[in-house]
Design a protein around this motif. Structure first.
Motif, mmCIF file in Angstrom:
data_model
loop_
_atom_site.group_PDB
_atom_site.id
_atom_site.type_symbol
_atom_site.label_atom_id
_atom_site.label_comp_id
_atom_site.label_asym_id
_atom_site.label_seq_id
_atom_site.Cartn_x
_atom_site.Cartn_y
_atom_site.Cartn_z
ATOM 1 N N ALA A 100 -7.869 -6.210 6.362
ATOM 2 C CA ALA A 100 -7.282 -4.923 6.007
ATOM 3 C C ALA A 100 -7.351 -4.615 4.521
ATOM 4 N N PHE A 101 -7.777 -5.598 3.743
ATOM 5 C CA PHE A 101 -7.653 -5.475 2.299
ATOM 6 C C PHE A 101 -8.773 -6.269 1.641
ATOM 7 N N LEU A 102 -9.775 -5.600 1.082
ATOM 8 C CA LEU A 102 -10.855 -6.317 0.385
ATOM 9 C C LEU A 102 -10.660 -6.117 -1.108
ATOM 10 N N SER A 103 -11.068 -7.105 -1.915
ATOM 11 C CA SER A 103 -10.900 -6.879 -3.351
ATOM 12 C C SER A 103 -12.063 -7.438 -4.162
ATOM 13 N N ILE A 160 0.868 -1.165 0.000
ATOM 14 C CA ILE A 160 0.000 0.000 0.000
ATOM 15 C C ILE A 160 0.908 1.218 0.000
ATOM 16 N N PRO A 161 0.941 1.958 -1.092
ATOM 17 C CA PRO A 161 1.877 3.084 -1.130
ATOM 18 C C PRO A 161 1.464 4.169 -0.141
ATOM 19 N N ALA A 162 2.440 4.916 0.337
ATOM 20 C CA ALA A 162 2.145 5.950 1.329
ATOM 21 C C ALA A 162 1.106 6.934 0.813
ATOM 22 N N ILE A 163 1.103 7.192 -0.504
ATOM 23 C CA ILE A 163 0.126 8.170 -1.010
ATOM 24 C C ILE A 163 -1.310 7.646 -0.906
ATOM 25 N N ALA A 164 -1.481 6.362 -0.662
ATOM 26 C CA ALA A 164 -2.844 5.837 -0.520
ATOM 27 C C ALA A 164 -3.555 6.436 0.689
ATOM 28 N N THR A 165 -2.805 7.004 1.624
ATOM 29 C CA THR A 165 -3.465 7.654 2.754
ATOM 30 C C THR A 165 -3.666 9.155 2.495
ATOM 31 N N ARG A 166 -3.367 9.589 1.264
ATOM 32 C CA ARG A 166 -3.550 11.006 0.935
ATOM 33 C C ARG A 166 -4.352 11.231 -0.336
ATOM 34 N N GLN A 167 -4.496 10.195 -1.181
ATOM 35 C CA GLN A 167 -5.229 10.310 -2.450
ATOM 36 C C GLN A 167 -6.531 9.504 -2.369
ATOM 37 N N HIS A 225 -6.500 7.557 6.574
ATOM 38 C CA HIS A 225 -6.464 8.557 5.513
ATOM 39 C C HIS A 225 -6.465 9.972 6.076
ATOM 40 N N HIS A 226 -5.549 10.803 5.546
ATOM 41 C CA HIS A 226 -5.402 12.163 6.087
ATOM 42 C C HIS A 226 -6.569 13.068 5.766
ATOM 43 N N LEU A 227 -7.303 12.780 4.698
ATOM 44 C CA LEU A 227 -8.450 13.633 4.370
ATOM 45 C C LEU A 227 -9.682 13.238 5.182
ATOM 46 N N LEU A 228 -9.651 12.062 5.803
ATOM 47 C CA LEU A 228 -10.850 11.562 6.463
ATOM 48 C C LEU A 228 -10.761 11.557 7.983
ATOM 49 N N TRP A 229 -9.550 11.512 8.517
ATOM 50 C CA TRP A 229 -9.369 11.380 9.959
ATOM 51 C C TRP A 229 -8.424 12.448 10.473
ATOM 52 N N ASP A 230 -8.750 12.951 11.654
ATOM 53 C CA ASP A 230 -7.887 13.892 12.329
ATOM 54 C C ASP A 230 -6.769 13.082 13.008
ATOM 55 N N ARG A 231 -5.522 13.462 12.892
ATOM 56 C CA ARG A 231 -4.384 12.719 13.446
ATOM 57 C C ARG A 231 -4.580 11.209 13.230
ATOM 58 N N PRO A 232 -4.577 10.797 11.959
ATOM 59 C CA PRO A 232 -5.005 9.425 11.640
ATOM 60 C C PRO A 232 -4.208 8.312 12.298
ATOM 61 N N ASP A 233 -2.932 8.538 12.623
ATOM 62 C CA ASP A 233 -2.159 7.439 13.206
ATOM 63 C C ASP A 233 -2.230 7.394 14.735
ATOM 64 N N VAL A 279 -10.288 -4.231 -8.348
ATOM 65 C CA VAL A 279 -10.594 -3.048 -7.551
ATOM 66 C C VAL A 279 -10.344 -3.398 -6.090
ATOM 67 N N MET A 280 -9.324 -2.762 -5.520
ATOM 68 C CA MET A 280 -8.954 -3.073 -4.141
ATOM 69 C C MET A 280 -9.451 -1.998 -3.196
ATOM 70 N N MET A 281 -9.848 -2.447 -2.009
ATOM 71 C CA MET A 281 -10.269 -1.510 -0.974
ATOM 72 C C MET A 281 -9.330 -1.712 0.211
ATOM 73 N N PRO A 282 -8.229 -0.929 0.255
ATOM 74 C CA PRO A 282 -7.269 -1.101 1.351
ATOM 75 C C PRO A 282 -7.819 -0.431 2.606
ATOM 76 N N ILE A 283 -8.561 -1.211 3.374
ATOM 77 C CA ILE A 283 -9.241 -0.668 4.558
ATOM 78 C C ILE A 283 -8.213 -0.051 5.513
ATOM 79 N N TYR A 284 -7.038 -0.645 5.581
ATOM 80 C CA TYR A 284 -5.966 -0.124 6.434
ATOM 81 C C TYR A 284 -5.654 1.331 6.053
ATOM 82 N N ALA A 285 -5.510 1.607 4.755
ATOM 83 C CA ALA A 285 -5.193 2.976 4.310
ATOM 84 C C ALA A 285 -6.396 3.900 4.477
ATOM 85 N N LEU A 286 -7.593 3.374 4.218
ATOM 86 C CA LEU A 286 -8.815 4.183 4.397
ATOM 87 C C LEU A 286 -8.912 4.684 5.835
ATOM 88 N N HIS A 287 -8.615 3.771 6.778
ATOM 89 C CA HIS A 287 -8.746 4.100 8.199
ATOM 90 C C HIS A 287 -7.648 5.028 8.703
#
Ligand code: HEM
Length: 426
Positions: free
Chosen positions: A306-309, A11-18, A339-347, A329-337
């Motif tokens: 963490a990863f549905l497809s 899961i590339p790092a940009i997956a938590t930003r795009q 994600h910087h656009l969706l969560w405040d202080r995501p980590d 079509v992959m749904m990387p739930i780990y990256a979704l959870h």
């Protein structure tokens, strides 16, 4: 070969930003992290996005064409027939099995000397639960044999490779045949015996368990009932889908508790106030809101699935990007959870973020839409009962130098286990 070791590193790092990341490795693939697009895949266009070829390749030999992998009409009638078994009142009636498993776990932990692998411990606890509600009470149930078969089965899934995840053609060489071998055969044989014995047994005492309910399960629309093979495949599905996932939730929750002593103390105080000396029951859930938030925050940071497809069937547009039939079509739930656009202080670990409900399609530990996990309330009830009972009685602390690394195989696992020191509170 990084990917074969750990799918998470894919899961590339940009997956938590795009919102979407696409690529081509043999087949075209898209990783989707946008709630509106996820809603389209999981709900609005369900039939255009069936489970991926890969998911089926992996699971079919073990669990046949059961609820988890079936599509279309064959999925629909099984879902309708199984749904009542997971209705709230039936799940609540299974509470005593979960309470007993929590008590047994406390007994084991009381005897521990030195650091304990909490992942091993929670696997034992959730196995007690799932085996009690599926194959129990028949006299001929061989718990150790079932447990060993499941372990062997899960170990084989570790051979899952990057090729499988990205859905590359089945003719490409794979690292060994995924699911064959005596473990699986044995597991099926035990399940068949249990079903036969239960079907013949005279009246059983106590509330009906999952096997009882599936034996009488019927599609309300067509009246169709399950054949013995369908029944067996669905029972094995519940064991495979429900046992390790819940154990992982509990193990990661305890791991996070060890890193957040203040929150651990607050949760322990909540549990002691609600429970006193006894173990938690289903009726206590309403009095354990912080424990429930901790479970949700754990499922956000370490989603076991963490990863549905899916494999696209029709031409479509997701986040402005063209999707063609056959694309993965992959749904990387780990990256979704995270994600910087969706969560405040995501980590950051902050259970109180769940004081307000998150966007429905930004939090998908159990998936969503018609194929949402059928066992979600079962799993949440079990997790809160076991976690609150453990926190009321024990204190969990980290063992420096033994932090586990999250590793994605079929589920998100802590590599090397979750080693913590455990001390009694009283
Ligand atoms: C914390 C624990 C659990 C997690 C994180 C979890 C996660 C999931 C997810 C994400 C899906 C959807 C997969 C997809 O859309 O591709 C799913 C489906 C499913 N789960 Fe769970 N699960 C858990 C516990 C359970 C339990 C306890 C059971 C049964 C006793 C169970 C049985 C199933 C079944 C049968 C499906 C397929 C439903 C369908 O397609 O209609 N799960 N689970």
């Amino acid at each position: 070969m990084t990917a074969r070791r750990n799918v998470l590193e894919l899961i590339p790092a940009i997956a938590t930003r795009q919102p979407i990341v696409s690529g081509k490795t043999g087949v075209s693939w898209h990783m989707v992290m946008d709630p509106t697009a996820l809603r389209r895949i999981l709900k609005e266009k369900l039939d255009d996005y069936p489970k991926s070829v890969t998911t089926k390749l992996i699971l079919n030999p073990a669990i046949g064409d059961s609820l988890f992998v079936a599509e279309g009409a064959h999925w629909r009638w099984q879902r309708r027939a199984a749904a009542p078994a997971f209705a709230q009142r039936h799940v609540e009636a299974l509470g005593p099995v979960m309470t007993a498993a929590a008590e047994a776990s406390c007994r084991r932990l009381s005897q521990a000397r030195g650091p304990v692998d909490l992942f091993q411990e929670t696997v034992a606890a959730t196995f007690d639960v799932i085996s009690d509600v599926t194959f129990s009470g028949d006299g001929m149930f061989d718990r150790d044999a079932v447990h060993q078969s499941i372990d062997a089965y899960i170990a084989q899934t570790a051979k899952l490779s990057l090729m499988d995840v990205l859905g590359l053609p089945a003719w490409l060489p794979r690292p060994g045949r995924l699911f064959s071998g005596p473990g699986l055969k044995r597991m099926k044989a035990i399940a068949d015996q249990s079903i036969a014995a239960r079907a013949q047994a005279a009246e059983k005492h106590g509330p009906p368990d999952l096997l009882d309910l599936l034996l009488v399960a019927q599609d309300p629309e067509t009246g169709r009932t399950m054949t013995r093979d369908e029944l067996r495949d669905n029972l094995l599905t519940f064991i495979v889908a429900g046992h390790e996932t819940t154990a992982l939730t509990l193990a990661w929750a305890l791991y996070l508790m060890a890193f957040a002593p203040d929150i651990q103390e607050a949760a322990a105080a909540e549990a002691r106030a609600a429970l006193g000396d006894r173990a938690a029951t289903a009726a206590d859930l309403g009095a354990l809101p912080l424990t429930m938030r901790i479970v949700n925050e754990t499922l956000r940071l370490y989603p076991p699935a963490a990863f549905l497809s899916r494999t696209a069937q029709a031409r479509d547009t997701l986040c402005g990007r063209q999707v063609n039939p056959g694309d993965t079509v992959m749904m990387p739930i780990y990256a979704l959870h995270r994600h910087h656009l969706l969560w405040d202080r995501p980590d950051a670990f902050d259970p109180d973020r769940f004081l307000t409900a998150p966007d429905r399609y930004a939090f998908l530990p159990f998936g969503a839409g018609p194929r949402i996990c059928i066992g979600a309330s079962f799993a949440l009830q079990e997790a809160v009962i076991i976690l609150s009972t453990l926190l009321a009685r024990f204190r969990f602390a980290r063992v420096p130098g033994r932090e586990p690394q999250p590793r994605m195989i079929l589920t998100l696992r802590p590599e090397g286990g979750v080693w913590l020191t455990v001390t009694r509170r009283d």
